[in-house]
Design an enzyme around this catalytic site. Sequence first.
Site, PDB file in Angstrom:
ATOM      1  N   HIS A   1      -6.513   3.061   0.699  1.00 25.90           N
ATOM      2  CA  HIS A   1      -6.180   3.301   2.107  1.00 25.90           C
ATOM      3  C   HIS A   1      -6.955   4.579   2.427  1.00 25.90           C
ATOM      4  O   HIS A   1      -6.683   5.632   1.825  1.00 25.90           O
ATOM      5  CB  HIS A   1      -4.660   3.471   2.269  1.00 25.90           C
ATOM      6  CG  HIS A   1      -4.200   3.737   3.681  1.00 25.90           C
ATOM      7  ND1 HIS A   1      -3.139   3.057   4.276  1.00 25.90           N
ATOM      8  CD2 HIS A   1      -4.645   4.632   4.604  1.00 25.90           C
ATOM      9  CE1 HIS A   1      -2.961   3.526   5.510  1.00 25.90           C
ATOM     10  NE2 HIS A   1      -3.860   4.489   5.733  1.00 25.90           N
TER      11      HIS A   1
ATOM     12  N   ASP B   1      -1.054  16.462  -1.467  1.00 29.53           N
ATOM     13  CA  ASP B   1      -1.382  15.606  -2.599  1.00 29.53           C
ATOM     14  C   ASP B   1      -0.377  15.875  -3.722  1.00 29.53           C
ATOM     15  O   ASP B   1      -0.067  17.022  -4.035  1.00 29.53           O
ATOM     16  CB  ASP B   1      -2.817  15.878  -3.076  1.00 29.53           C
ATOM     17  CG  ASP B   1      -3.334  14.790  -4.002  1.00 29.53           C
ATOM     18  OD1 ASP B   1      -4.284  14.078  -3.607  1.00 29.53           O
ATOM     19  OD2 ASP B   1      -2.782  14.633  -5.111  1.00 29.53           O
TER      20      ASP B   1
ATOM     21  N   HIS C   1      -9.537  14.106   1.638  1.00 26.74           N
ATOM     22  CA  HIS C   1      -8.958  15.220   0.889  1.00 26.74           C
ATOM     23  C   HIS C   1      -9.375  16.518   1.583  1.00 26.74           C
ATOM     24  O   HIS C   1     -10.540  16.675   1.971  1.00 26.74           O
ATOM     25  CB  HIS C   1      -9.505  15.266  -0.538  1.00 26.74           C
ATOM     26  CG  HIS C   1      -9.126  14.107  -1.400  1.00 26.74           C
ATOM     27  ND1 HIS C   1      -8.106  14.175  -2.317  1.00 26.74           N
ATOM     28  CD2 HIS C   1      -9.636  12.846  -1.492  1.00 26.74           C
ATOM     29  CE1 HIS C   1      -8.004  13.007  -2.947  1.00 26.74           C
ATOM     30  NE2 HIS C   1      -8.922  12.174  -2.469  1.00 26.74           N
TER      31      HIS C   1
ATOM     32  N   HIS D   1      -4.116   0.901   8.498  1.00 24.83           N
ATOM     33  CA  HIS D   1      -4.565   0.606   7.136  1.00 24.83           C
ATOM     34  C   HIS D   1      -6.025   0.149   7.149  1.00 24.83           C
ATOM     35  O   HIS D   1      -6.357  -0.887   7.706  1.00 24.83           O
ATOM     36  CB  HIS D   1      -3.697  -0.481   6.485  1.00 24.83           C
ATOM     37  CG  HIS D   1      -4.148  -0.794   5.086  1.00 24.83           C
ATOM     38  ND1 HIS D   1      -3.703  -0.104   3.983  1.00 24.83           N
ATOM     39  CD2 HIS D   1      -5.055  -1.691   4.624  1.00 24.83           C
ATOM     40  CE1 HIS D   1      -4.306  -0.563   2.906  1.00 24.83           C
ATOM     41  NE2 HIS D   1      -5.134  -1.539   3.260  1.00 24.83           N
TER      42      HIS D   1
ATOM     43  N   HIS E   1      -8.631   7.942   3.199  1.00 28.24           N
ATOM     44  CA  HIS E   1      -8.031   9.267   3.336  1.00 28.24           C
ATOM     45  C   HIS E   1      -9.091  10.337   3.116  1.00 28.24           C
ATOM     46  O   HIS E   1     -10.057  10.130   2.395  1.00 28.24           O
ATOM     47  CB  HIS E   1      -6.867   9.465   2.353  1.00 28.24           C
ATOM     48  CG  HIS E   1      -7.210   9.144   0.928  1.00 28.24           C
ATOM     49  ND1 HIS E   1      -7.256   7.849   0.461  1.00 28.24           N
ATOM     50  CD2 HIS E   1      -7.541   9.929  -0.114  1.00 28.24           C
ATOM     51  CE1 HIS E   1      -7.588   7.856  -0.827  1.00 28.24           C
ATOM     52  NE2 HIS E   1      -7.781   9.119  -1.196  1.00 28.24           N
TER      53      HIS E   1
ATOM     54  N   CYS F   1       0.649   3.344   3.179  1.00 25.46           N
ATOM     55  CA  CYS F   1       1.360   2.712   4.301  1.00 25.46           C
ATOM     56  C   CYS F   1       2.865   2.953   4.165  1.00 25.46           C
ATOM     57  O   CYS F   1       3.554   3.225   5.161  1.00 25.46           O
ATOM     58  CB  CYS F   1       1.066   1.215   4.362  1.00 25.46           C
ATOM     59  SG  CYS F   1      -0.548   0.818   5.088  1.00 25.46           S
TER      60      CYS F   1
ATOM     61  N   CYS G   1       0.850  -1.197   0.000  1.00 24.14           N
ATOM     62  CA  CYS G   1       0.000   0.000   0.000  1.00 24.14           C
ATOM     63  C   CYS G   1       0.887   1.248   0.000  1.00 24.14           C
ATOM     64  O   CYS G   1       1.734   1.427   0.880  1.00 24.14           O
ATOM     65  CB  CYS G   1      -0.910  -0.009   1.228  1.00 24.14           C
ATOM     66  SG  CYS G   1      -1.771   1.545   1.475  1.00 24.14           S
TER      67      CYS G   1
END
Length: 101
Positions: free
Chosen positions: A94, A30, A98, A46, A96, A7, A4
């Site tokens: 995974h 990003d 934004h 994770h 997240h 990770c 990942c």
Amino acid sequence: MTDCIFCKIINGEFGTEFVYENEYAVVFKDINPKAPTHLLVVPRMHVESLNELEDKKLMGELLQTVKDVTKKIGLKSYKTLINTGKEAGQEVFHLHIHVLG
Ligand code: AMP
Ligand code: ZN
């Protein structure tokens, strides 16, 4: 999870600079920003997506992290976005958030 990308970033394998970090999450820029400020708030644990998230407390900690990092960088107005599933545009599996400002 060994394959990942997030990770690996969390483990420091790419030397990614963290804008902010705490016990629960790391925050980094990003790589392909869609706004002048585009951050990703990523849990250390994770979890593939929101659909797989079982820890009810974690989402609260992640939103608190959004508040803390935006306060730290002086960003008063921003959007938050979570893509869940391939059809919705999730590319990295995974979880997240934004943060777009
Ligand atoms: P999503 O489409 O919601 O899964 O978002 C994944 C985001 O991760 C995209 O906006 C990518 O630009 C971003 N991304 C992918 N690889 C990296 C990386 N190595 N460092 C920073 N951001 C990344
Ligand atoms: Zn991961």
